[in-house]
Design an enzyme around this catalytic site. Sequence first.
Site, PDB file in Angstrom:
ATOM      1  N   SER A 138       0.856  -1.189   0.000  1.00 29.84           N
ATOM      2  CA  SER A 138       0.000   0.000   0.000  1.00 29.84           C
ATOM      3  C   SER A 138       0.888   1.233   0.000  1.00 29.84           C
ATOM      4  CB  SER A 138      -0.893   0.008   1.248  1.00 29.84           C
ATOM      5  OG  SER A 138      -1.543   1.258   1.402  1.00 29.84           O
ATOM      6  N   TYR A 151      -2.795  -1.705  10.082  1.00 32.26           N
ATOM      7  CA  TYR A 151      -2.830  -1.907   8.637  1.00 32.26           C
ATOM      8  C   TYR A 151      -1.596  -1.279   7.995  1.00 32.26           C
ATOM      9  CZ  TYR A 151      -4.119  -1.470   3.734  1.00 32.26           C
ATOM     10  OH  TYR A 151      -4.108  -1.537   2.357  1.00 32.26           O
TER      11      TYR A 151
END
Length: 252
Positions: A138, A151
């Site tokens: 990400s 996350y």
Amino acid sequence: MNSTGNTILVTGGTSGIGLGLALKFHEAGNNVIIAGRRKALLDKIVAEHPGIDSVLLDVRDPQSILGASEALAISHPNLNVLINSAGIMHWEDLTDPDDLITAENIVTTNLLGTIRLAYTFIPQLTKQPSATIVNVSSALAFVPLPSTPTYSATKAAVHSFTQSLRVQLEASSVEVIELAPPGVRTTLLGQENDENAMPLDEFLEEIFELLEINPTPKELVVERAKPLRFAEANGSHDEILKMLAGYKPPQE
């Protein structure tokens, strides 16, 4: 990585970026297997897209991963691409002890899942004359979103793991690619209607343009993800982190 003629396993292939990649690769002339833990959903997608195969696989469960790899070694011995796309993302309040369970689930899915899949499938992939592992990290691997701390941390770890994996497999037939998306309009964190997120079709189109580059870039980073990816290098990290710190979970 060749964009066609592969046999590709996509984890997290029942929704979001994983499903988008699966359908796009299928359209490009690849044999695609989507992996997920909900059989009814897998069956629905397979029925709607003839030619796509499926396998039950829960990335949180080592035995499920092993079972899927053994089954695929028989049913798809030419499997040569693994796309580690399965992941979860949740808001967290680090002052709330109850959120520890959420954090642990994120680590198990996003990080341990990716590591376990790599360990399990590398023996099969290295037997192929040409193979690829794509780990989905990400843009938040490079500047975290403070309201999704675990996350962001798991994606930073996936980035680091992918670098080491690339070095260790350098002498093999397996190339290692990292895909670092920005926020994309998917159900992950309820972003499907987020005007600030990138439309999924636009994201996929740009990714496949990057895949056409020869040799394939080690990192697939679309334009929208570059401000975060290169924030540390260009000195904007702290400024972007401060901006992201102002982004709060929606009130329920």
